[in-house]
Design a protein around this motif. Structure first.
Motif, short mmCIF file in Angstrom:
data_model
loop_
_atom_site.label_atom_id
_atom_site.label_comp_id
_atom_site.label_asym_id
_atom_site.label_seq_id
_atom_site.Cartn_x
_atom_site.Cartn_y
_atom_site.Cartn_z
N UNK A 96 0.84 -1.21 0.00
CA UNK A 96 0.00 0.00 0.00
C UNK A 96 0.87 1.25 0.00
N UNK A 97 1.89 1.27 0.83
CA UNK A 97 2.76 2.44 0.91
C UNK A 97 3.46 2.69 -0.42
N UNK A 98 3.92 1.63 -1.06
CA UNK A 98 4.61 1.77 -2.35
C UNK A 98 3.65 2.30 -3.42
N UNK A 99 2.46 1.71 -3.49
CA UNK A 99 1.49 2.14 -4.49
C UNK A 99 1.07 3.58 -4.28
N UNK A 100 0.84 3.95 -3.02
CA UNK A 100 0.42 5.32 -2.73
C UNK A 100 1.53 6.31 -3.10
N UNK A 101 2.76 5.93 -2.84
CA UNK A 101 3.88 6.80 -3.18
C UNK A 101 3.95 7.06 -4.68
N UNK A 102 3.56 6.07 -5.48
CA UNK A 102 3.60 6.21 -6.94
C UNK A 102 2.39 6.97 -7.49
N UNK A 103 1.35 7.14 -6.68
CA UNK A 103 0.19 7.91 -7.13
C UNK A 103 -1.10 7.13 -7.20
N UNK A 104 -1.11 5.87 -6.79
CA UNK A 104 -2.37 5.12 -6.72
C UNK A 104 -3.18 5.60 -5.52
N UNK A 105 -4.49 5.46 -5.62
CA UNK A 105 -5.34 5.93 -4.52
C UNK A 105 -6.30 4.84 -4.02
N UNK A 106 -6.11 3.61 -4.45
CA UNK A 106 -6.94 2.52 -3.99
C UNK A 106 -6.28 1.19 -4.32
N UNK A 107 -6.88 0.10 -3.84
CA UNK A 107 -6.26 -1.21 -4.03
C UNK A 107 -7.32 -2.30 -4.11
N UNK A 108 -7.04 -3.30 -4.93
CA UNK A 108 -7.87 -4.49 -5.02
C UNK A 108 -7.53 -5.41 -3.84
N UNK A 109 -8.55 -5.93 -3.20
CA UNK A 109 -8.37 -6.83 -2.06
C UNK A 109 -8.90 -8.22 -2.41
N UNK A 110 -8.26 -9.25 -1.85
CA UNK A 110 -8.69 -10.62 -2.12
C UNK A 110 -9.26 -11.29 -0.87
N UNK A 111 -9.27 -10.57 0.25
CA UNK A 111 -9.80 -11.14 1.49
C UNK A 111 -10.31 -10.00 2.37
N UNK A 112 -11.42 -10.22 3.09
CA UNK A 112 -11.94 -9.16 3.97
C UNK A 112 -10.93 -8.68 5.00
N UNK A 113 -9.99 -9.54 5.38
CA UNK A 113 -9.00 -9.14 6.39
C UNK A 113 -8.10 -8.02 5.90
N UNK A 114 -8.07 -7.78 4.59
CA UNK A 114 -7.20 -6.74 4.04
C UNK A 114 -7.88 -5.38 3.97
N UNK A 115 -9.18 -5.34 4.07
CA UNK A 115 -9.95 -4.13 3.76
C UNK A 115 -9.59 -2.95 4.67
N UNK A 116 -9.59 -3.17 5.96
CA UNK A 116 -9.37 -2.06 6.89
C UNK A 116 -7.99 -1.43 6.71
#
Length: 275
Positions: free
Chosen positions: A199-219
């Motif tokens: 998440x930190x890497x993606x946000x640093x590059x300019x992404x603002x969201x992420x695909x999740x594969x499990x509910x445990x990742x959402x928060x």
């Protein structure tokens, strides 16, 4: 388009749920994810494709909302998948997106009822990403790190190996006037450290969201893409300094810096409504 389509731009956490597991649909909604994606593609075996589509249609017919990831336009199930999405005005995630003409055709076939989210997960898709994201009906794009890594022969969790592709996607969407993209998945479901680093890497590059594969990742994903308290304090201090060129803590503040500060505060206020 549905109200759900309006929330695509601000969604931080987007949770996949397999189309052949209707028992998980309501659980996915209850996870707190900003949006859920009923997956009719990779998560479903060929023998179960029709059954998965029927599950999605029945659940959507009860007034529920979701993005639908259809099978690629070249696949035999794609037309029927698109029909279900169009019947309910659902946003459509398009896998293996690499041809703007194909996306334009999909938009035309749904008569503009379905927002399109191209999934950029091939080398050709990366090379054509600006043209793809400038096609009609595109509201946002997502990065498919696992499929692209397999094609390139690199590890899907290698930040350096996929940095070019990620950055190209961010720049292309900005050039097309579309909101920033959604990052790909973290397959290490229970590894909080790996998820946080991704998440930190993606946000640093300019992404603002992420695909999740499990509910445990959402928060963790939602929190990771939200502006930090430090960023919010900085943004308020910048805007309090005035609208003319000035300095703050030894740093020049001009129009681009002011715009960034406004964007940070806007993101801090963004809380997609519950479905």
């Amino acid at each position: 388009m549905t109200v759900l389509s309006d929330r695509i731009a601000t969604a931080r956490s987007l949770l996949f749920v397999p189309g052949d597991r209707p028992d998980r649909f309501d659980k996915a909604v209850a996870s707190g994810a900003d949006l859920i994606i009923i997956d009719l593609e990779d998560a479903v075996a060929a023998a179960d494709k029709d059954h998965a589509r029927d599950n999605a249609a029945a659940w959507l017919a009860r007034g529920n909302q979701a993005i639908v990831r259809i099978n690629p336009p070249s696949a035999p199930w794609s037309e029927a998948d698109l029909g279900v999405a169009a019947d309910h005005g659902c946003p459509v995630m398009v896998p293996k997106a690499e041809d703007p003409a194909v996306l334009a055709e999909l938009a035309a076939r749904t008569a503009g009822r379905c927002a399109l989210i191209p999934l950029i997960e091939t080398a050709l898709g990366v090379e054509r990403v600006h043209e793809v994201c400038a096609a009609p009906g595109i509201t946002r794009a997502a990065f498919g790190n696992v499929d692209l890594a397999a094609q390139l022969g690199v590890a899907h969790d290698d930040h350096a190996a996929l940095a070019y592709a990620r950055s190209r996607l961010v720049v292309a969407l900005a050039a097309a006037g579309i909101c920033p993209p959604i990052d790909g998945v973290t397959t290490a479901i229970r590894d909080a450290g790996a998820l946080g680093a991704d998440v930190a890497h993606a946000r640093r590059l300019g992404f603002t969201g992420k695909l999740c594969v499990h509910p445990a990742q959402v928060q963790a994903v939602a929190a990771g893409f939200a502006p930090s308290d430090t960023e919010v304090r900085w943004a308020r201090a910048v805007l309090d300094a005035g609208s003319s060129v000035t300095t703050l803590d030894g740093q020049m503040v001009d129009k681009p810096v002011l715009e960034r500060a406004r964007r940070v505060l806007a993101q801090a206020r963004e809380r997609p409504a519950a479905p």
